[in-house]
Scaffold this active site. Structure first.
Site, PDB file in Angstrom:
ATOM      1  N   GLU A   1      -4.290   8.405   6.092  1.00  0.00           N
ATOM      2  CA  GLU A   1      -4.613   8.894   5.111  1.00  0.00           C
ATOM      3  C   GLU A   1      -6.399   9.239   5.711  1.00  0.00           C
ATOM      4  O   GLU A   1      -7.050   8.668   6.578  1.00  0.00           O
ATOM      5  CB  GLU A   1      -5.120   7.943   4.029  1.00  0.00           C
ATOM      6  CG  GLU A   1      -5.694   6.781   3.985  1.00  0.00           C
ATOM      7  CD  GLU A   1      -5.803   5.922   2.681  1.00  0.00           C
ATOM      8  OE1 GLU A   1      -5.118   5.798   2.578  1.00  0.00           O
ATOM      9  OE2 GLU A   1      -6.760   5.811   2.362  1.00  0.00           O
TER      10      GLU A   1
ATOM     11  N   LYS B   1       0.904  -1.617   0.272  1.00  0.00           N
ATOM     12  CA  LYS B   1      -0.229  -0.250   0.190  1.00  0.00           C
ATOM     13  C   LYS B   1       1.004   1.529  -0.417  1.00  0.00           C
ATOM     14  O   LYS B   1       0.593   2.265  -0.899  1.00  0.00           O
ATOM     15  CB  LYS B   1      -1.203  -0.433   0.772  1.00  0.00           C
ATOM     16  CG  LYS B   1      -1.783  -1.173   0.948  1.00  0.00           C
ATOM     17  CD  LYS B   1      -3.594  -0.037   1.625  1.00  0.00           C
ATOM     18  CE  LYS B   1      -4.320  -1.390   1.823  1.00  0.00           C
ATOM     19  NZ  LYS B   1      -4.867  -1.790   0.366  1.00  0.00           N
TER      20      LYS B   1
ATOM     21  N   ARG C   1      -3.845  -8.103 -11.393  1.00  0.00           N
ATOM     22  CA  ARG C   1      -4.773  -9.722 -11.987  1.00  0.00           C
ATOM     23  C   ARG C   1      -6.084  -9.463 -13.047  1.00  0.00           C
ATOM     24  O   ARG C   1      -6.455  -8.258 -12.589  1.00  0.00           O
ATOM     25  CB  ARG C   1      -5.230 -10.468 -10.504  1.00  0.00           C
ATOM     26  CG  ARG C   1      -6.103  -9.599  -9.512  1.00  0.00           C
ATOM     27  CD  ARG C   1      -5.980 -10.701  -8.597  1.00  0.00           C
ATOM     28  NE  ARG C   1      -6.759  -9.687  -7.515  1.00  0.00           N
ATOM     29  CZ  ARG C   1      -8.204  -9.723  -7.468  1.00  0.00           C
ATOM     30  NH1 ARG C   1      -9.141  -9.847  -8.067  1.00  0.00           N
ATOM     31  NH2 ARG C   1      -8.771  -8.561  -6.564  1.00  0.00           N
TER      32      ARG C   1
ATOM     33  N   HIS D   1     -17.086  -4.636   2.994  1.00  0.00           N
ATOM     34  CA  HIS D   1     -16.145  -4.138   2.316  1.00  0.00           C
ATOM     35  C   HIS D   1     -15.905  -5.076   1.182  1.00  0.00           C
ATOM     36  O   HIS D   1     -14.873  -5.163   0.416  1.00  0.00           O
ATOM     37  CB  HIS D   1     -14.951  -3.621   2.445  1.00  0.00           C
ATOM     38  CG  HIS D   1     -14.476  -2.911   3.189  1.00  0.00           C
ATOM     39  ND1 HIS D   1     -14.995  -1.454   2.936  1.00  0.00           N
ATOM     40  CD2 HIS D   1     -14.419  -2.781   4.647  1.00  0.00           C
ATOM     41  CE1 HIS D   1     -15.345  -0.864   3.552  1.00  0.00           C
ATOM     42  NE2 HIS D   1     -14.603  -1.459   4.976  1.00  0.00           N
TER      43      HIS D   1
HETATM   44  P1  ADP Z   1      -7.726  -3.745   1.424  1.00  0.00           P
HETATM   45  O1  ADP Z   1      -6.948  -3.741   0.153  1.00  0.00           O
HETATM   46  O2  ADP Z   1      -7.277  -4.276   2.716  1.00  0.00           O
HETATM   47  O3  ADP Z   1      -9.305  -4.375   0.935  1.00  0.00           O
HETATM   48  P2  ADP Z   1      -8.492  -1.261   0.160  1.00  0.00           P
HETATM   49  O4  ADP Z   1      -7.303   0.109   0.353  1.00  0.00           O
HETATM   50  O5  ADP Z   1      -8.890  -1.891  -1.144  1.00  0.00           O
HETATM   51  O6  ADP Z   1      -8.006  -2.347   1.201  1.00  0.00           O
HETATM   52  O7  ADP Z   1      -9.850  -0.921   1.227  1.00  0.00           O
HETATM   53  C1  ADP Z   1     -10.873  -1.616   1.049  1.00  0.00           C
HETATM   54  C2  ADP Z   1     -12.149  -1.476   1.592  1.00  0.00           C
HETATM   55  O8  ADP Z   1     -12.118  -0.123   2.139  1.00  0.00           O
HETATM   56  C3  ADP Z   1     -11.808   0.282  -0.255  1.00  0.00           C
HETATM   57  O9  ADP Z   1     -12.779  -0.957  -1.529  1.00  0.00           O
HETATM   58  C4  ADP Z   1     -13.316   0.935   0.780  1.00  0.00           C
HETATM   59  O10 ADP Z   1     -14.803   0.053   0.927  1.00  0.00           O
HETATM   60  C5  ADP Z   1     -12.805   0.949   1.990  1.00  0.00           C
HETATM   61  N1  ADP Z   1     -11.741   2.674   2.263  1.00  0.00           N
HETATM   62  C6  ADP Z   1     -10.630   2.398   2.239  1.00  0.00           C
HETATM   63  N2  ADP Z   1      -9.825   3.481   2.522  1.00  0.00           N
HETATM   64  C7  ADP Z   1     -11.141   4.659   2.295  1.00  0.00           C
HETATM   65  C8  ADP Z   1     -10.763   5.810   2.626  1.00  0.00           C
HETATM   66  N3  ADP Z   1      -9.311   6.451   2.676  1.00  0.00           N
HETATM   67  N4  ADP Z   1     -11.971   6.062   3.231  1.00  0.00           N
HETATM   68  C9  ADP Z   1     -13.176   5.441   3.186  1.00  0.00           C
HETATM   69  N5  ADP Z   1     -12.911   4.490   2.601  1.00  0.00           N
HETATM   70  C10 ADP Z   1     -12.087   3.466   2.408  1.00  0.00           C
END
Ligand code: ADP
Length: 524
Positions: free
Chosen positions: A203, A119, A309, A238
């Protein structure tokens, strides 16, 4: 420079293994399936040209045995391995092992996988490449005090995320300063236990955003194109459940800008193959439903992550672009150039996908394993099934509960929605419960029908006890039966009354008749 594959091994199971087999067959390439002991009779095994057992049921002992799979591939003379999604698809070490064994990994380079798998590293690189990222840090936090200072600077609510993160692990929403300490400790310890790396960064929490992602393709000659967006805001905890293309809330202008950002993201890691750049789109921006205008409102979108992917939801893009993404992946891996006609491609019509999980949507989404006694898949205009099961299949608890995807296409969103309702009405899965009724409920929801979506919407509606379907086809049919039943009962009661009035002789006849009926029923 390009070579033709003769035999490809699919390091996966279920619907995606079947999907890849279809592409291979159309390209006249032999397909090799692998399977665990639990999948001996599975559809993907029976449809393959060759199949090999790679271990016991738990995926850690079978589908995730990268070393064993590469050895098998070398032994049986495989040219390339397609990893599908999940399992080994984003495992940089596995891609590297394939490269070392002289087997083509159908996907990007191990370097691209590893950068995008982190990340914090990907955030740093995206910033350099001019791709907007969620406001926040690009360095791991040293301690709680640093976390506090950084959070206050960004402004609450914030998200703490594991630097090495993925799968929602080590991620915490922090509403206010008072919650920070507890969340920080939880996130770091979860990050440590999940990734062996306790570092987290902070963030901005984007409120009520939409999840919009861009499909990209990159070839080995430095060309990257965007194939437009998918709207994936309908998520449960999610996890995506319904996806569509195009997004009901993305203008041509926003599509162009997001597409350009996604291409920059992919180019920054010399991306090859199919990939997806996920963005959060801030609420109220570009959505026609929200009455916004992208230029006036300055719709903000932020890079979330890149999935290196094929995605589960790739079919909606295929249906609106006419591009077979799996065939494209294979051709790219063979060294072929991307078709120049893909540049600037606009979506045609509208596609919606619903994921069929073996879960009971009205009882806490509890898993529903068991044998599929009967299966009727919808057919007809604009309907596609990507399915890993058939009648007789055993659904076990060893693997992901997603069994199949139902995808519909229509000339516009209203037609796609009508087709989805019609197709769900035809679908019958007997023996286990699935999430299909939830989608019929969703098709009666005004926000969904109007395209007013955000990533928390489904959870909020479910928590409020919503999305229960009103009497649909099934119930209507059952009601018909009960009306007929009531009429029969009424006639029977009248007959009884008449018999009572007729006296004991009629009553004896009635007994005999009842006895005959009983024996007939007994034979059935
Ligand atoms: P992971 O890779 O662990 O699944 P992500 O960064 O893709 O995590 O985030 C998963 C989900 O969490 C996103 O699809 C969104 O729904 C929510 N999310 C992540 N970051 C944020 C953020 N900064 N603000 C609001 N929702 C977020």
């Amino acid at each position: 420079m390009s070579r033709r594959f003769e035999k490809v091994l699919i390091a996966n199971r279920g619907e995606i293994a079947v999907r890849v087999q279809r592409a291979l067959r159309e390209l006249d390439i032999a397909s090799v399936a692998i399977y665990s002991e639990a999948d001996r009779e599975a559809l993907h095994v029976r449809l393959a040209d060759e199949a090999y057992c790679v271990g016991p049921p738990p995926s850690g002992s079978s589908y995730l045995q990268g070393e064993r799979i590469v050895e098998l591939a070398s032994r049986i003379g495989v040219d390339a391995i397609h990893p599908g999604y999940g399992f080994l698809s984003e495992n940089a070490r596995f891609a590297e092992r394939c490269e070392q064994a002289g087997i083509v990994f159908i996907g990007p380079s191990s370097r691209a996988i590893s950068i995008m798998g982190s990340k914090i590293e990907s955030r740093r690189l995206m910033r350099e490449a001019g791709v907007p990222v969620v406001p926040g840090g690009i360095e791991p936090l040293a301690d709680l005090e640093e976390a506090r200072a950084a959070s206050e600077e960004i402004g609450f609510p914030v998200m703490l995320k594991a630097s090495a993160g993925g799968g929602g692990k080590g991620m915490r929403l922090v509403g206010s300063s008072a919650d920070l300490e507890k969340a920080y400790r939880a996130a770091t310890s979860e990050a440590q236990s999940s990734f062996g790396d306790a570092s987290v960064y902070v963030e901005k929490y984007v409120e009520r955003p939409r999840h919009v992602e861009i499909q990209v393709l990159g070839d080995q000659h430095g060309k990257v194109v965007s194939l437009g967006e998918r709207e994936c805001s309908l998520q449960r905890r999610h996890q995506k459940v319904v996806e569509e293309a195009p997004s009901p809330a993305v203008s041509a202008d926003l599509r162009r800008r997001m597409g350009a950002a996604a291409v920059r993201a992919a180019e920054a890691v010399d991306y090859t193959s199919a990939g997806t750049v996920e963005f959060l789109v801030a609420a109220g921006g570009d959505s026609p439903a929200a009455g916004g205008d992208s230029r006036a409102g300055g719709a903000e979108f932020y890079f979330l992550e890149m999935n290196t992917r094929l995605q589960v939801e790739h079919p909606v893009t295929e249906l609106v672009t006419g591009v077979d993404l799996v065939v494209a992946q294979i051709e790219i891996a063979q060294g072929e150039r991307l078709d120049p006609g893909l540049e600037g491609l606009q979506p045609h019509g509208h596609a919606i996908e619903v994921r069929l999980y073996a879960e009971d949507p009205y009882h806490g989404f509890t898993p529903s394993p068991g044998r599929i006694r009967a299966l009727r898949l919808p057919e007809g205009p604009g309907v596609r099934n990507d399915c890993g099961i058939e009648a007789g299949s055993e659904v076990t608890i060893h693997y992901d509960p997603m069994l199949a995807k139902l995808i519909v296409w229509g000339k516009d969103r209203p037609e796609a929605l009508r087709r989805l309702r019609r197709a769900l009405g035809e679908l019958r899965v007997e023996g286990i419960r699935t999430t299909a009724p939830l989608y019929l409920g969703l098709l009666e929801d005004e926000d969904f029908l109007a395209g007013r979506l955000d990533i928390g919407m489904l959870d909020r509606k479910l928590a409020a006890g919503g999305l229960r379907r009103s009497p649909g086809e099934d119930e209507a049919r059952r009601e018909t039966v009960s009306i007929v039943g009531a009429a029969l009962a009424h006639a029977k009661a009248r007959r009884r009354a008449a018999q009572r009035a007729a006296g004991p002789l009629a009553a004896r006849r009635r007994w005999r008749r009842a006895g005959r009926q009983e024996s007939v029923r007994g034979e059935g």
